[in-house]
Design an enzyme around this catalytic site. Structure first.
Site, PDB file in Angstrom:
ATOM      1  N   CYS A  25       0.971  -1.249   0.144  1.00 20.56           N
ATOM      2  CA  CYS A  25       0.095  -0.017   0.093  1.00 20.56           C
ATOM      3  C   CYS A  25       0.936   1.257  -0.010  1.00 20.56           C
ATOM      4  CB  CYS A  25      -0.872  -0.027   1.181  1.00 20.56           C
ATOM      5  SG  CYS A  25      -1.820   1.605   1.406  1.00 20.56           S
ATOM      6  N   CYS A  62       0.380   2.880   3.590  1.00 20.23           N
ATOM      7  CA  CYS A  62       1.040   2.493   5.048  1.00 20.23           C
ATOM      8  C   CYS A  62       1.765   1.336   4.746  1.00 20.23           C
ATOM      9  CB  CYS A  62      -0.427   1.906   5.804  1.00 20.23           C
ATOM     10  SG  CYS A  62      -1.016   0.412   5.058  1.00 20.23           S
ATOM     11  N   CYS A  78      -5.870  -2.778   0.012  1.00 20.07           N
ATOM     12  CA  CYS A  78      -4.950  -2.757   1.288  1.00 20.07           C
ATOM     13  C   CYS A  78      -5.833  -3.353   2.208  1.00 20.07           C
ATOM     14  CB  CYS A  78      -4.595  -1.043   1.567  1.00 20.07           C
ATOM     15  SG  CYS A  78      -3.940  -1.029   3.097  1.00 20.07           S
TER      16      CYS A  78
END
Ligand code: IVH
Length: 684
Positions: A419, A422, A437
């Site tokens: 992702c 993150c 994600c």
């Protein structure tokens, strides 16, 4: 300087208004000022001082009153005096000629052989159509086009536009005249506004049309006054008491003399060829104008012929829009970015070598989703076609011509393995075409989810930018934290751009969101597959949150619109501990988690049709609508014989008059509440 007698003051005030109107017209409409800014400001201040000494002498057409109005609580729907029509499109010389031939055929059937046509060609401005109503020369109302029949009253914002006269110029204004034209934002004003917004850390507008539309529909005229809008007049609507013109051209002349900006290059043309040539010329000039146009409007000049030709459906026979081809440009696809949406789906977007398309610079364009990207077969580093059509977000439509035939092409873009926000490893759930994600705590996802929550809960003053600012400060992580912002009132006031009043307003808006009905809360908390409609349906079916949380998939499936797959998905998400924790926290904050189990058909207003007009003292239009719908009633926009009740508040418009004319019962707020409680059989 200030005259001490009221008569002297009245005379000076009148003179100052005349002078200011004149100089404003020279400056804003003719673009040919006679005096400098300082001189103008001095006259303006003198008027302001006199008016504050003699407040009784303030009138609505005073130039000091352009931003004088208080914010409105709601945009009131108003029926147009005369329908606002649309235009049929033509896209080539052949289609334009065919239109003219159709008019000839039609007139021949009406017994008019060989009509001698004259045409007027006008730029088709890409803004918002407005109807301005002047009574005895005074601007009384400005309404958006809406659906052509009914628009929204935006007078408070239109008054801030310097190019719109508050009082018509000229000695003998007609008793009533409706002026039609386009409100737009010029390209330089649009660019400057976006630069200012970007510098202040605010979101920028997509294009001039969007920013004009957003501005004109603001509730607070001070906001509109801060964003420069302009106006072009192009048509007369209803006229009574005076003005009889033979041609459209003469009507445009009158508009110009009455103080409206009318484009100087509007020509009368006598032949088909001249019309085609003129349209092509506008098409060429398009890029050098300082406002956006998306075509040319061609109108029959003779008003008697216009009348004979009449209207088919929503379009006049006597006018067409010559539409320009949509604006495209070729530029290089620099990279593809991915953003997680509220449920973690990664949405691709194109990063582009900046390119000028239809008057704006495009650096980014939407690619919708993974499938769309694959279908278009785009490759990073290659030239692509960017399209910007009207008010649509720029899109990458395809690789540039012949690129796809190249033998050596870069690799196909692939969704990232981690992702981009993150860093969590992405997944592609079985049966899904979208990469996700999976991290529920991903800040990118959470921003989207929170932005969705505040929009769904209708918390005014909270958007993506504010949500982001609160998240960055660590004040807000999930929806429940929004209801804890009250504890940070002092810190909030310190945020740049906030002040005591706006913080107060924000906290009030947050508090008010606690009254949103259960169905809306279900939509807002972000259950995949549960949209607005399903949220309401679940609320109605299950009645309260405990019943919903304990419901089996089979029980969920009893809800209208919920199938087995959806029921299973909802059931699984509601069992998730994080979801349970969120619900518990929101419950503690006092949000609505139960609703009256009135099924629409059994409610007190079952089968009744109600029209709302004006501002009610205690409840918003939205709340009233919600209550009526909950009680099984229907809210519609216009009054007819089928309307059962009209609920009228302050500054009710033409709907009230229509209700009275048709004998439809009119209620005030108390009457509505009585009706809701007891139903229509008991006299309220
Ligand atoms: S005349 C019957 N003139 O185009 C007359 N419209 O599709 C209808 N527009 O909603 C309108 N520039 O927003 C007219 N010079 C012009 C125009 C114009 C732009 C827009 C207007 C209307 C739409 C009609």
């Amino acid at each position: 300087m200030t005259p001490s007698d009221p008569d002297g003051a009245a005379a000076r005030i009148a003179r100052l208004r005349e002078l200011l109107a004149h100089h404003s017209y020279r400056y804003h409409v003719l673009d040919d000022p006679e005096i400098g800014d300082a001189e103008y400001d001095a006259l303006y201040r003198e008027l302001q001082e006199l008016e504050s000494a003699y407040p009784d002498l303030v009138t609505p057409d005073s130039p000091t009153q352009r931003v004088g109005e208080a914010p409105v609580s709601d945009l009131v729907k108003v029926d147009h005096l005369q329908r606002m029509l649309s235009l049929a499109n033509v896209r080539s010389a052949a289609e334009l000629r065919a239109w003219i031939q159709r008019m000839r055929n039609f007139l021949a059937r009406e017994g008019i052989e060989e009509p001698s046509f004259e045409f007027v060609a006008e730029p088709k401005i890409d803004g918002l159509a407005m109807s301005l109503v002047y009574e005895h020369g005074l601007l009384v109302r400005g309404v958006t086009r809406g659906d052509g029949q009914t628009g929204e009253d935006v007078t408070h914002n239109l008054r801030t536009i310097a190019q719109i006269p508050l009082r018509l110029r000229g000695a003998e204004p007609p008793a009533l005249v409706e002026v039609r034209g386009e409100v737009y934002m010029s390209l330089p004003d649009f660019q400057a506004l976006n630069e200012r917004r970007a510098a202040a850390g605010e979101s920028t507008f997509m294009n001039p049309r969007n920013s004009a539309a957003g501005t004109v529909r603001q509730l607070d005229p001070r906001l509109a006054a801060g964003r420069p809008l302009s106006f072009w007049a192009y048509q007369l609507g209803v006229v009574s008491g005076g003005l009889g013109f033979a041609t459209h051209r003469a009507a445009l002349e009158w508009l110009r003399e009455a103080g409206f900006p009318v484009h100087p290059d509007i020509r009368v043309l006598a032949s088909e060829d001249a019309v085609v040539a003129q349209c092509e010329q506008w098409q060429q000039r398009r890029g050098s104008l300082d406002f956006e146009i998306d075509g040319v409007v061609v109108k029959v000049n003779d008003l008697e012929l216009q009348r004979r030709l009449g209207v088919v459906g929503r379009e006049p026979r006597w006018a067409v829009a010559w539409k320009f081809p949509p604006t495209t440009a070729v530029t290089t696809l620099l990279d593809i970015g991915w953003n997680p949406g509220k449920f973690g789906d990664l949405h691709p977007y194109a990063m582009l070598e900046p390119v000028h398309v239809g008057g704006v610079t495009v650096k980014q364009a939407t690619l919708h989703n993974e499938e769309d990207l694959a279908r278009k077969d785009l490759r990073v580093g290659e030239p692509v076609i960017v399209l910007r059509a009207g008010d649509v977000i720029p899109q990458v439509v395809a690789p540039a011509p012949h690129v796809a035939e190249r033998s050596a092409r870069p690799q196909r873009p692939r969704p990232p393995e981690h992702c981009p926000v993150c860093g969590t490893r992405t997944v592609k759930p079985e049966g899904s075409v979208f990469t996700k994600c999976p991290n529920h705590a991903c800040p990118g996802r959470r921003i989207q989810l929170l932005t969705h929550f505040v929009a769904a809960m209708d918390i005014e003053g909270l958007g993506e930018r504010q949500v982001l600012a609160f998240m960055e400060r660590g004040w807000v992580q999930g929806a429940a934290d929004i209801y804890r912002l009250r504890e940070r009132e002092e810190e909030l006031v310190e945020i740049p751009g906030y002040g005591e009043t706006s913080v107060r307003k924000l906290l009030d808006a947050i508090e008010a969101s606690k009254t949103r009905p259960f169905g809306r809360v279900l939509f807002a908390i972000g259950i995949e597959e549960v949209g607005d409609v399903t949220g309401r349906a679940l609320a109605r079916q299950l009645g309260d949150i405990d019943t919903l949380l304990n419901a089996s998939p089979d029980e969920l499936e009893q809800t209208p619109g919920v199938g087995p797959k959806m029921a299973a998905a909802i059931h699984a998400q509601l069992a998730d501990p994080a979801m349970r924790a969120l619900i518990a926290a929101l419950r503690e904050h006092g949000l609505q988690f139960a609703q009256e189990r009135t099924l629409g058909r059994e409610g007190t207003l079952a089968g009744r049709t109600i029209v709302l007009t004006g501002t009610l003292p205690g409840i918003t239009r939205e709340q009233a609508t919600e209550m009526i719908v909950e009680a099984g009633g229907k809210v519609t926009g216009s009054v007819s014989k089928k309307t059962d009740y009209v609920v009228a508040g302050a500054s009710a418009g033409t709907k009230l008059a229509r209700a009275e004319a048709l004998g439809v019962p009119v209620l005030d707020e108390a009457g509505l509440l009585g009706l809701l409680a007891t139903g229509p059989d008991v006299k309220s």
